[in-house]
Design an enzyme around this catalytic site. Structure first.
Site, PDB file in Angstrom:
ATOM      1  N   ARG A 135      67.535 -16.182  32.436  1.00  0.00           N
ATOM      2  CA  ARG A 135      66.642 -15.025  32.387  1.00  0.00           C
ATOM      3  C   ARG A 135      66.749 -14.249  33.706  1.00  0.00           C
ATOM      4  O   ARG A 135      66.440 -14.767  34.771  1.00  0.00           O
ATOM      5  CB  ARG A 135      65.208 -15.483  32.153  1.00  0.00           C
ATOM      6  CG  ARG A 135      64.156 -14.398  32.318  1.00  0.00           C
ATOM      7  CD  ARG A 135      64.158 -13.442  31.167  1.00  0.00           C
ATOM      8  NE  ARG A 135      62.982 -12.563  31.226  1.00  0.00           N
ATOM      9  CZ  ARG A 135      62.985 -11.288  30.883  1.00  0.00           C
ATOM     10  NH1 ARG A 135      64.097 -10.733  30.452  1.00  0.00           N
ATOM     11  NH2 ARG A 135      61.896 -10.559  30.945  1.00  0.00           N
ATOM     12  N   GLY A 191      52.936  -9.576  22.548  1.00  0.00           N
ATOM     13  CA  GLY A 191      53.371  -8.178  22.580  1.00  0.00           C
ATOM     14  C   GLY A 191      54.791  -7.941  22.127  1.00  0.00           C
ATOM     15  O   GLY A 191      55.036  -7.156  21.220  1.00  0.00           O
ATOM     16  N   HIS A 242      59.510 -20.270  25.719  1.00  0.00           N
ATOM     17  CA  HIS A 242      60.726 -20.365  26.518  1.00  0.00           C
ATOM     18  C   HIS A 242      61.650 -21.474  26.035  1.00  0.00           C
ATOM     19  O   HIS A 242      62.725 -21.664  26.581  1.00  0.00           O
ATOM     20  CB  HIS A 242      60.372 -20.565  27.996  1.00  0.00           C
ATOM     21  CG  HIS A 242      59.696 -19.371  28.593  1.00  0.00           C
ATOM     22  ND1 HIS A 242      58.344 -19.156  28.466  1.00  0.00           N
ATOM     23  CD2 HIS A 242      60.181 -18.321  29.290  1.00  0.00           C
ATOM     24  CE1 HIS A 242      58.029 -18.029  29.081  1.00  0.00           C
ATOM     25  NE2 HIS A 242      59.124 -17.503  29.582  1.00  0.00           N
ATOM     26  N   ARG A 294      76.176 -10.630  36.188  1.00  0.00           N
ATOM     27  CA  ARG A 294      75.427 -11.664  35.451  1.00  0.00           C
ATOM     28  C   ARG A 294      76.353 -12.607  34.678  1.00  0.00           C
ATOM     29  O   ARG A 294      76.050 -13.045  33.557  1.00  0.00           O
ATOM     30  CB  ARG A 294      74.410 -11.027  34.508  1.00  0.00           C
ATOM     31  CG  ARG A 294      73.286 -10.302  35.210  1.00  0.00           C
ATOM     32  CD  ARG A 294      72.301  -9.726  34.217  1.00  0.00           C
ATOM     33  NE  ARG A 294      72.911  -8.624  33.467  1.00  0.00           N
ATOM     34  CZ  ARG A 294      72.433  -8.145  32.321  1.00  0.00           C
ATOM     35  NH1 ARG A 294      71.354  -8.661  31.783  1.00  0.00           N
ATOM     36  NH2 ARG A 294      73.039  -7.136  31.706  1.00  0.00           N
ATOM     37  N   GLU A 343      57.594  -3.684  20.805  1.00  0.00           N
ATOM     38  CA  GLU A 343      58.224  -3.206  22.041  1.00  0.00           C
ATOM     39  C   GLU A 343      59.744  -3.055  21.962  1.00  0.00           C
ATOM     40  O   GLU A 343      60.446  -3.338  22.941  1.00  0.00           O
ATOM     41  CB  GLU A 343      57.838  -4.113  23.217  1.00  0.00           C
ATOM     42  CG  GLU A 343      56.343  -4.254  23.394  1.00  0.00           C
ATOM     43  CD  GLU A 343      55.948  -5.206  24.521  1.00  0.00           C
ATOM     44  OE1 GLU A 343      56.826  -5.576  25.328  1.00  0.00           O
ATOM     45  OE2 GLU A 343      54.768  -5.580  24.583  1.00  0.00           O
TER      46      GLU A 343
END
Length: 758
Positions: A519, A436, A698, A16, A488
């Site tokens: 992403r 969330g 975003h 990455r 989360e």
């Protein structure tokens, strides 16, 4: 001799590298030259991986998105970005994400709308058009890449999105018919082709995936017009289609004045014989025989046996390639050191797929004897997977067979449930919540990493996660949100987290795939029958609920999203795998309800992206997808409120099916499209509650109170205020806490203003 080529290679790097360079640049820690150097290094490396091919692609690399690259290639830059021009790269990032870097003056603009690339989990920046749109060529970057590759001694085949697909992908801002722009666009493509000829290019790959969709006569006329106009070049055009069958467009494809066509012989294998019969004898036929969308090994013997008579007939007119760009698969399976060896032997990533391609070509050219050892090894892996007891579980299959229509029905209709729920929760008008996730800080990631590495005990890990949950709950209460989430912190990814706890899944360390920009996701792999051995979220959610008197949503990922965002087994129908997932997640829903959790959100972010590309096939998919969601969600009591969430797709044309899900509350992305998604409610009366996302998570831009009030006011014209929620358009895991708190503070303020107006 058979020719081998590739349609595109993953951009992000084995480790990455592109992701980390981009984020460092945006944060101001990397110079533009250093970012460009990283891009150059990756391209050189990727070309080396593909040097065994007869032609390798150039133009498939992107710093954010290849559709946005095409917009800049064609000079179609939104005016709001052109007004902030200081350098091309920063302008490019402003269109992609609203700003280029963390600059003091930042030149923030509205980011381009983002949606899914056909039926994949890749997102592209939607081209914008209006009656004043003009096109002008800027091929400097593509020409530089070609020159670099040629200097390395590579035979290159540039890749561009075709003119008709480019228009198809875009949106007009003033209702100008997109095809009215074709006459303005074609001269720019002709200019590009002339420059490529001058650069010594023999073959050009022109991607027109629109050809696997259904379209009107006007679009067919546009395709004919485009390629008859562009045929006056000595450049050889390879018209490339992928992701599906040609069906009624098959004859059109064969008749267009191009030098060759590529078809997806994985998804359209049954059309190959007809294409061979109809294709003029002077044209090349490229067959995509390696699956570019999944990670399973190709059955090489079967593929070679199928191709042999085709090769005998076509000889040098036969080209071989993956079915589509390898953008959609990880880079190299050899990086996986922790995978179970038997299961690993079933996989093939991008580099291995090119090896498979070379082996098939060698067998066709020189006979199978020269590759007998490799074929035997491949056959062993294929047979082991087919017969493995690790794949098949009788109890799971029996439970699926026992499912009835009643399994997917709520106790009472929404009109009855909502009265019970309103009494239970006593929420104000325009209740506020989030989707969330909250920021995944470096500290959170380090804790998870240390736990996986054995540096933290289970108790230490639990304490660390509880502290993060406590912090998240405290911040939400301070902001004044009405319905809370636990944030989360324990979840690496909304699909991977659950897949790790379900039987039938396996996971990679380095199987990253680009979703958009920087992403990346690491899709889990469904290799066998799926079931839930034990509770997955109950401990975290009940702990969070113990910290507050406000309602706490339990957060789950739905079966359709689990399916669509995984690499899925190909030895049974996707609908059967989805039903297995539905039953497994249903068990978790009921466990949360038993634990006292009153609201449960079951995210189906990927529902629409699973739609077949042809509308005539939608209903079959929607029937089993909606059934799977209902089986997951609808075993609860009336007083338990079921939420679901969807994002970054066009939903107007499937809203009736979404209503059939019968979720009490749906949250949906609308902010980048300025509530355009809500136009459907002018005609379709959505029966339940809805939270249209009021700001774009975003982008790092902080939405204003006025902007959010304006968006919700537009929503209230279509949907009664008593059925509206106020929320972001997606989860907040990729954002920073300072951005999140500022944005949510404004969101809560906007909600209070809306209540006073009502």
């Amino acid at each position: 001799m058979v020719t081998t080529h590739n349609l595109g290679f993953p951009r992000i790097g084995k480790k990455r590298e592109l992701k980390f360079a981009l984020e460092s640049y945006w944060n101001g820690d990397l110079s533009q030259n250093e970012l460009l150097d990283t891009g150059t290094s990756l391209r050189l490396q990727h070309w080396q991986y593909q040097e065994q091919l007869d032609f390798l692609p150039v133009g498939d690399f992107s710093f954010y998105d290849h559709v946005l690259d095409t917009s800049f290639l064609l000079g179609n830059i939104p005016r709001r970005a052109a007004e902030t021009a200081d350098n091309k790269l920063d302008n490019y990032f402003r269109v992609a994400r609203g700003r280029a870097r963390n600059e003091a003056d930042c030149h923030c603009i509205q980011a381009g709308e983002m949606t899914k690339w056909f039926d994949t989990n890749y997102h592209y920046i939607v081209p914008e058009f209006d009656s004043n749109t003009r096109f002008s060529l800027d091929a400097s970057r593509l020409l530089e890449d070609i020159a670099k590759a040629q200097q390395q001694g590579h035979q290159v085949k540039p890749v561009v999105i075709g003119p008709v697909t480019y228009l198809w992908l875009g949106k007009t801002k003033d209702h100008t018919p997109k095809l009215d722009l074709l006459d303005k666009l074609l001269p720019v493509y002709a200019e590009l082709f002339a420059k490529l000829e001058k650069a010594g290019i023999e073959w050009l790959q022109v991607d027109e995936p629109i050809l696997v969709t259904e379209f009107s006569d006007a679009w067919e006329h546009a395709l004919r017009k485009a390629y008859h106009t562009l045929q006056s070049t000595s450049l050889k055009l390879l018209l490339t289609t992928y992701f599906g069958e040609l069906q009624e467009n098959l004859q059109l494809v064969c008749s267009l004045p191009v030098d060759g066509i590529h078809i997806d012989a994985v998804n359209a294998k049954n059309e190959v014989a007809r294409v061979i019969d109809w294709l003029p004898s002077h044209k090349v036929l490229s067959l995509g025989v390696i699956n570019g969308r999944n990670i399973w090994k190709t059955d090489l013997t079967e593929t070679i046996n199928w191709l042999s008579p085709i090769y005998e007939r076509l000889q040098s007119r036969l080209w071989l390639a993956p079915s589509c760009s390898l953008l959609h698969v990880p880079v190299d399976v050899r990086s996986e050191r922790q995978l179970d060896n038997e299961i690993k032997s079933w996989f093939s990533f991008a580099i291995q797929k090119l090896d498979e391609l070379a082996l098939i070509a060698s067998a066709l050219r020189h006979g199978k004897d020269g590759v007998a050892e490799q074929l035997a090894k491949n056959k062993t892996a294929i047979e082991h997977r087919k017969n493995s007891a690790r794949v098949h579980h009788r109890a799971v299959k029996d439970r699926v067979l026992a499912v009835t229509d009643e399994t997917g029905n709520r106790q009472s209709p929404y009109a009855v449930r909502t009265k019970v729920q309103r009494q239970r929760f006593d929420l104000p008008l325009y209740p506020t919540t989030t989707i969330g996730s909250f920021p995944q800080t470096p500290e959170i990631r380090q804790v998870r990493k240390d736990f996986r590495a054995g540096k933290l005990s289970a108790e230490q890990y639990r304490t660390a996660m509880q502290n993060e949950i406590k912090h998240c709950v405290k911040e939400q209460e301070a902001l004044g949100l009405d319905v809370l989430v636990h944030g989360e912190p324990e979840r690496n990814d909304m699909v991977e987290y659950f897949g790790e706890q379900l039987a039938g899944y396996t996971f990679t360390q380095f199987g990253w795939v680009q979703s958009y920009g920087s992403r990346c996701v690491k899709p889990p792999i469904i290799y066998g029958d799926v079931f839930r051995p034990e509770p997955m979220t109950v401990e975290w959610i009940t702990y969070a609920q113990s910290l507050t008197e406000k309602p706490m949503k339990g957060m789950l990922t739905g079966p359709v999203t689990m399916l669509n965002w995984s690499f899925v087994r190909d030895d049974q129908p996707r609908s059967e795998t989805c039903l297995q997932l539905a039953l497994a997640i249903r068990d978790e829903v009921l466990a949360l309800e038993r634990a006292g959790i009153a609201m449960i959100q079951i995210d189906e972010a990927a529902l629409r992206e699973g739609l077949p590309l042809r509308k005539s096939q939608w209903q079959s998919y929607l029937d089993w997808a909606i059934r799977s969601f209902r089986i997951t969600a609808n075993g609860v009591k009336d007083e338990t409120q079921i939420h679901t969430h969807m994002c970054y797709s066009e939903f107007n044309d499937i809203m009736a099916s979404i209503a059939r899900m019968d979720a009490d509350v749906i949250t949906i992305e609308t902010s980048r499209s300025d509530m355009e998604l809500l136009d459907v409610f002018d005609e379709f009366h959505y029966p339940n509650e809805i939270g249209p996302g009021v700001y774009d998570i975003h982008s790092p831009n902080i939405p204003t109170v006025d902007a959010m009030v304006d968006l919700m006011t537009k929503a209230a014209r279509r949907i009664p205020a008593k059925r509206l929620w106020v929320n972001p358009d997606c989860g907040l895991k990729t954002r920073q806490w300072d951005e999140v708190k500022a944005a949510l503070k404004n969101m809560v303020t906007a909600s209070k203003i809306l209540r006073k107006k009502s």
